[in-house]
Design an enzyme around this catalytic site. Structure first.
Site, mmCIF file in Angstrom:
data_model
loop_
_atom_site.group_PDB
_atom_site.id
_atom_site.type_symbol
_atom_site.label_atom_id
_atom_site.label_comp_id
_atom_site.label_asym_id
_atom_site.label_seq_id
_atom_site.Cartn_x
_atom_site.Cartn_y
_atom_site.Cartn_z
ATOM 1 N N GLU A 83 39.352 43.961 36.233
ATOM 2 C CA GLU A 83 38.118 44.470 36.807
ATOM 3 C C GLU A 83 37.683 45.812 36.274
ATOM 4 O OE1 GLU A 83 41.547 45.652 39.626
ATOM 5 O OE2 GLU A 83 41.009 43.941 38.379
ATOM 6 N N HIS A 105 35.742 36.985 41.601
ATOM 7 C CA HIS A 105 36.851 37.854 42.023
ATOM 8 C C HIS A 105 36.725 39.234 41.381
ATOM 9 C CE1 HIS A 105 41.010 38.786 43.282
ATOM 10 N NE2 HIS A 105 41.077 39.424 42.119
ATOM 11 N N GLU A 106 36.470 39.271 40.084
ATOM 12 C CA GLU A 106 36.385 40.558 39.401
ATOM 13 C C GLU A 106 35.162 41.350 39.870
ATOM 14 O OE1 GLU A 106 39.054 41.145 38.059
ATOM 15 O OE2 GLU A 106 39.744 39.076 37.852
ATOM 16 N N GLU A 127 43.690 44.108 46.498
ATOM 17 C CA GLU A 127 43.584 42.681 46.204
ATOM 18 C C GLU A 127 43.292 41.826 47.429
ATOM 19 O OE1 GLU A 127 43.155 41.512 43.461
ATOM 20 O OE2 GLU A 127 44.038 42.862 41.999
ATOM 21 N N HIS A 157 35.879 43.201 43.019
ATOM 22 C CA HIS A 157 36.621 44.447 42.787
ATOM 23 C C HIS A 157 35.685 45.652 42.635
ATOM 24 C CE1 HIS A 157 40.875 43.730 42.596
ATOM 25 N NE2 HIS A 157 40.738 42.681 41.794
ATOM 26 N N ASP A 159 54.827 46.504 38.310
ATOM 27 C CA ASP A 159 54.675 45.179 37.699
ATOM 28 C C ASP A 159 55.727 44.207 38.218
ATOM 29 O OD1 ASP A 159 52.463 45.813 36.160
ATOM 30 O OD2 ASP A 159 53.631 46.317 34.380
ATOM 31 N N TYR A 205 47.546 39.622 47.478
ATOM 32 C CA TYR A 205 46.296 38.883 47.453
ATOM 33 C C TYR A 205 46.144 38.012 48.710
ATOM 34 C CZ TYR A 205 46.167 39.829 42.364
ATOM 35 O OH TYR A 205 46.159 40.431 41.134
#
Length: 634
Positions: free
Chosen positions: A285, A309-310, A332, A313, A390, A398
């Site tokens: 995003e 979705h992006e 998210e 953001h 990460d 999410y």
């Protein structure tokens, strides 16, 4: 841990004492050496009278000099690079001369990236779609911006930026900002102009809205653009740009629908960069310039929902940002909630609920993979001890985040009550950051006196591991169609011995289905046959009817390949390996490598394919797949 920020365990910087509010950057990209030279001028606001140093995050950066910038003059500053931490990199401590609380100064850092920089991937011409020119793209989320420039690499330290990028004369540079015809860096002269003469040209950018460092984004390659709306265009290599323009033609619909729910879109441009296949995510995003994978090019716009979705953001994450990575669900979970609101308004409430049910399945898979008591299955996990964010990445923030918001919406009386609060939350925290306790406090303040909110178990939702403490109820009409067809095939071959009775099945079974329903059908079959695989003859019969092998939809291909591997269909192996080396999206390559590795017929293929082709993948993807295959420790 020495030098660790008091607020963010994933950063060694000190924004609580000396906050970077703006950066002016000049990049010079060297494709032959695969490094980026830069001068980064950081505007620093001194927040404490006791401040003696500016501490920045770096990782494998070669720091050449640090200076105090005052107009056209510079004064050298003492600096020290700390011992390297495996996940967090090295702190850069710069001595500040005689500053006082309230002072604003500019500190400049000359640096060069390492060839192993985790924030960027240099592609050889043969790794691109066109095959004629090199390419570069960045991926700074979660804590990789520190390997591109020295910065306060924490979501809580938002900044504006201006940049000049020097690239070879036949290439185009793009950034997560609005392009400018002139150099808009307020304090800096061009430092690489002499080096660039005759070989490189400059591109200029300005980002007026504060962003966290992980949204700093850079790309360069042989690029063309096509307009797809009044404020949007698609950028890509010439061989893909027309396909991208067709696929993402509904972008303005997503934008305007998002505005109707969350408020004004404040970023000006919403452009899309369709990247080469090695991009490790579905989308990223980056403000003003969303990065997307070419695996979305299905030819029928069936995967364009990723753009929704992006776009979501733009409000959730970019405008209102989680204070640290421990509160990533505020990014998210909110984004998934808004994304599904957009899709529901465009395609009807059943589609909202269909995606919600699919998300619950993804959440259950993540919880199963981690283990139901694993701390990474909590909405607010602890990332102490120098953990890399990460490593905690999964569907939990999410989908568990989405389910929490949906539960809150149900608790306060439905969408008509909750959506105004959602919009007010965006407005209240716009251009700043928020953590889970702040969200809780505002929710309780906003809904004071509302019946039922006293029963919300905040601790169980925020800090409890495993699946959500409350099971939401969703409309399953669209999902039931997929489940029913999966049950037919499951019962027809319940013992996995083949020869089942499928005479009642036909190509019309899935006629008119959205791609997501087909994927749900395949995923349900995988769930039903988790212990006993379908017989290979059953899988082949299914393909005769539904032609899944010919699908261009990468979501369908991904699920179809996993079903074939589970069934032991050896003829699928060449198709799987081809898919693994023609794109690097982690959503696909990680499960497929794991499926091959865990199958008797595919373990050697998985190891051989990754060993031979790992260089085509982004550094983040290389690390994660290597862990999945047991080649490096987690």
């Amino acid at each position: 841990m020495p030098g660790t920020s008091t607020n963010d365990p994933c950063s060694q910087a000190n924004p609580e004492e000396a906050l970077v509010t703006n950066v002016d950057i000049e990049f010079f990209i060297d494709f032959e050496a695969k490094v980026i030279s830069s001068f980064t001028a950081l505007t620093v606001k001194v927040l404490s009278e006791e401040t003696a140093n500016l501490v920045l995050d770096t990782r494998d950066l070669d720091v050449h000099a640090c200076v105090l910038v005052s107009g056209s003059s510079e004064e050298k500053l003492e600096y020290a690079v700390g011992e390297k931490h495996e996940a967090l990199g090295s702190s850069l401590t710069i001595s500040l001369p005689g500053v006082h609380k309230g002072d604003e100064i500019i500190v400049g850092v000359h640096s060069t990236t390492s060839p192993s920089c985790t924030a960027v991937q240099f592609l050889e011409p043969q790794q691109t779609a066109g095959g004629t020119h090199p390419y570069l793209f960045s991926q700074c989320q979660a804590i990789h911006a520190r390997s591109l420039i020295p910065c306060q690499d924490t979501p809580g330290a938002k900044m504006t930026y201006a940049a000049t990028v020097w690239v070879p004369s036949d290439l185009t540079a793009l950034m997560s900002a609005v392009p400018s015809d002139t150099d808009v860096r307020g304090t800096q002269s061009l430092r690489f102009k002499e080096r660039a003469t005759g070989t490189h040209k400059a591109f200029h950018f300005l980002q007026k809205i504060s962003i966290p460092p992980y949204l700093l984004a850079l790309a360069a390659g042989l690029l063309e653009a096509r307009d797809i709306g009044p404020r949007s265009r698609v950028w890509s290599e010439p061989t893909m740009v027309e396909s991208g323009a067709y696929e993402f033609a509904d972008t303005e619909k997503f934008l305007s629908t998002g505005e109707a729910i969350a408020g004004e879109y404040v970023w000006g441009r919403y452009d899309i960069l369709l990247l080469p296949p090695s991009f490790p995510y579905g989308g990223m995003e980056n403000p003003c310039l969303t990065f997307v994978t070419p695996t979305l090019l299905a030819g029928d716009r069936s995967q364009a929902n990723v753009v929704a979705h992006e776009i979501a953001h733009s409000w959730c994450g970019n405008l209102v940002t989680n204070n640290t990575w421990e509160h990533f669900w505020l990014n998210e979970g909110f984004t998934v909630f808004l994304e599904r609101k957009i899709l529901g308004r465009l395609h009807g409430d059943p589609m909202f609920h269909f995606h919600a049910l699919g998300g619950l399945k993804a959440l259950a898979d993540s919880v199963k993979d981690f283990g139901a008591t694993h701390p990474f299955t909590a909405l607010v996990p602890e990332l102490t001890g120098g953990q890399d964010p990460d490593d905690a990445f999964s569907s939990v923030p999410y989908e568990k985040g989405f389910n929490f918001l949906y539960y809150l919406q149900t608790t306060v009386g439905g969408a008509e009550k909750f959506e105004p609060f959602f919009r007010e939350h965006i407005q209240r925290y716009a251009n700043s950051t928020v953590d889970s306790l702040q969200f809780k406090a505002f929710f309780i303040e906003y809904f004071k006196g509302t019946k039922g909110i006293e029963a919300i178990d905040w601790d169980a939702w925020l800090y409890g591991p495993g699946m959500p403490p409350v099971e939401n109820q969703f409309d399953g009409s669209l999902m039931q169609q997929a489940d029913a067809l999966a049950s037919t095939w499951h019962l027809g071959d319940v013992m996995g011995i083949g020869g089942g009775n499928f005479e009642g099945c036909s190509a019309q079974d899935i006629e008119g289905w959205e791609g997501e329903q087909v994927v749900a059908f395949l995923e349900k079959l995988l769930e039903l046959r988790s212990m006993t695989a379908l017989h290979p003859t059953t899988v082949r019969r299914m393909d005769d009817l539904y032609k899944f092998s010919a699908s261009r939809n990468s979501e369908i291909r991904h699920a179809w390949f996993r079903l074939n591997i589970k069934a032991g269909c050896e003829e699928v192996i060449p198709h799987v390996t081809k898919f693994l080396v023609e794109q690097g999206r982690m959503k696909y390559i990680r499960p497929l490598y794991r499926a091959l590795f865990n199958s008797q017929m595919g373990r050697k293929t998985a190891l051989d394919t990754f060993t031979k082709h790992q260089g085509i993948y982004h550094p983040i993807a290389q690390k994660m797949v290597a862990q999945d295959l047991g080649l490096i420790s987690k």
